[in-house]
Design a protein around this motif. Sequence first.
Motif, PDB file in Angstrom:
ATOM      1  N   ILE A   4       0.858  -1.199   0.000  1.00 32.68           N
ATOM      2  CA  ILE A   4       0.000   0.000   0.000  1.00 32.68           C
ATOM      3  C   ILE A   4       0.891   1.244   0.000  1.00 32.68           C
ATOM      4  CG2 ILE A   4      -1.909  -1.159   1.219  1.00 32.68           C
ATOM      5  CD1 ILE A   4      -1.133   0.633   3.679  1.00 32.68           C
ATOM      6  N   ILE A   9      -2.258   4.735   4.669  1.00 27.33           N
ATOM      7  CA  ILE A   9      -2.002   4.151   5.994  1.00 27.33           C
ATOM      8  C   ILE A   9      -3.080   4.547   6.999  1.00 27.33           C
ATOM      9  CG2 ILE A   9      -0.459   4.305   7.990  1.00 27.33           C
ATOM     10  CD1 ILE A   9       1.834   4.015   5.942  1.00 27.33           C
ATOM     11  N   SER A  12      -6.024   2.220   7.681  1.00 25.88           N
ATOM     12  CA  SER A  12      -5.785   0.774   7.610  1.00 25.88           C
ATOM     13  C   SER A  12      -5.408   0.283   9.006  1.00 25.88           C
ATOM     14  CB  SER A  12      -4.705   0.421   6.586  1.00 25.88           C
ATOM     15  OG  SER A  12      -3.665   1.336   6.624  1.00 25.88           O
ATOM     16  N   VAL A  16       0.538  -4.071   7.433  1.00 18.40           N
ATOM     17  CA  VAL A  16       0.582  -3.531   6.068  1.00 18.40           C
ATOM     18  C   VAL A  16       1.992  -3.674   5.519  1.00 18.40           C
ATOM     19  CG1 VAL A  16      -1.259  -1.828   6.472  1.00 18.40           C
ATOM     20  CG2 VAL A  16       1.142  -1.180   6.810  1.00 18.40           C
ATOM     21  N   LYS A  17       2.084  -3.563   4.187  1.00 16.57           N
ATOM     22  CA  LYS A  17       3.399  -3.563   3.557  1.00 16.57           C
ATOM     23  C   LYS A  17       3.599  -2.244   2.830  1.00 16.57           C
ATOM     24  CE  LYS A  17       5.440  -6.243  -0.181  1.00 16.57           C
ATOM     25  NZ  LYS A  17       5.453  -7.645  -0.635  1.00 16.57           N
TER      26      LYS A  17
END
Length: 434
Positions: A4, A9, A12, A16-17
């Motif tokens: 992402i 961010i 979310s 996450v990556k």
Amino acid sequence: MERIHTSDIAGSSGSVKVQGWLREKRDLGSIMFLILADRYGEVQITVKEDEVDGNLLELAEELTRESVISVVGAVKENEQAPGGNEIHPESLELLSEAKKPLPMDPRGKQDANLATRLDNRFMDLRKVDRRAIFEVRDLACRGARKCLEENGFMEVHTPKITVSGTEGGAEVFPIIYYEREAFLVQSAQLYKQLMQASGAERVYEITPQWRAEKSRTPRHLTESWSVDMEMSFIEDQEDVMEVQEMVVRDMVNMIKEKGRKQLEELDVGLEIPELPLKRLTYDEALEIAEEEGEDIQWGEDINIKAMRKIGDRLKEEGHDFYFIKRWPADERAFYYRPDPEDTKYSQTFDLNYRSWELSSGGQRIHNLELLKKRIEEQGMDPSDMRFYLDAFRYGMPPHGGFGMGLDRFIASVLGIENIKEAVLFPRTPDRLEP
Ligand code: ATP
Ligand code: MG
């Protein structure tokens, strides 16, 4: 796991990556802050000694600034972090290591001069407000395309290698074309006129053009980009000016509509110009210049010093964009139509933004005999231009158009002083790399 962007961010949760450049690194011993930057922004990666394994910690310690990294981790709210969130890494991967020292500081904290910045343009453009210029440029092109499409123009692509100069003068770049000499085009002029004999009626092109300009000024490049159009069956140059003003209005419009963030980053406030734009005649422009103490001989081009004063006067009256029309015929290129009422004048215009000439245009000559006469009068040989003149032999409608410098448009509306900043990789007499 899917990558992402930093801009996604907020909102979310969980793991996450993110991938990008390591813009900054602060090591406080038991805690380390890594700032990761991608296309849309930045995020803080918080590495706590007691949260991560030894390998991750060791890699984080060794990372050099501007290396490309990939991070997977949990998003946590943190008011002190930029953007209000931070990532606590579960894994960290080095995708490409940046060597030390960096050729320049992409954060712009240590000022590099323009030459150093242009030498290292790929890194210069990592700075958000530098890249914003080109995002605005993209929007300007989209605005121009949208306007021209809506007005029935077809986008065309004309040759950039040709047998003769376009605009006259010596400012052409010769190239070696197998066993013969050829030239880079100085503009799309001749070809977009040929298209008027094809029945296409309305064509446009966003195109590079080359001029071996000897002058080194903040407004000239050897390779520049032009929004060029040509249209048939006009009454006079006013039909062209009406399209010209819609095009700039819609370019500004698109920038304002879709480039709010970029304009903020660049700290530029843009006004959508109200139409019709102010129209001055060449003679009126000379009068203003004279009132301001700048004497221009009738028939000469208006020099930059006088243009600044004219631009200032128009600005006081509330006009950034304005036209200067009815230029002396002999000051303009051979293909412009002299005014049939008074052939000292031509059916021409320039569009200016303050002191910057952005565009030149007008009605063209569509009569073959007159065109040949004008070519000769300007010291050129009609037999060198057979491919062009043939198009006037078998039915050429009245037509006109303009060529607007895209680089100049961007520089002037964004208040950029040197045109080089408005081009990714500028070409000037002194610069052919990168
Ligand atoms: P100038 O007098 O400013 O040198 P020009 O009148 O010779 O420009 P035109 O032939 O009218 O240029 O070209 C149309 C437009 O293309 C110009 O108004 C300008 O915006 C742009 N242009 C032309 N030459 C250059 C150049 N060397 N660098 C950047 N833009 C240019
Ligand atoms: Mg011009």
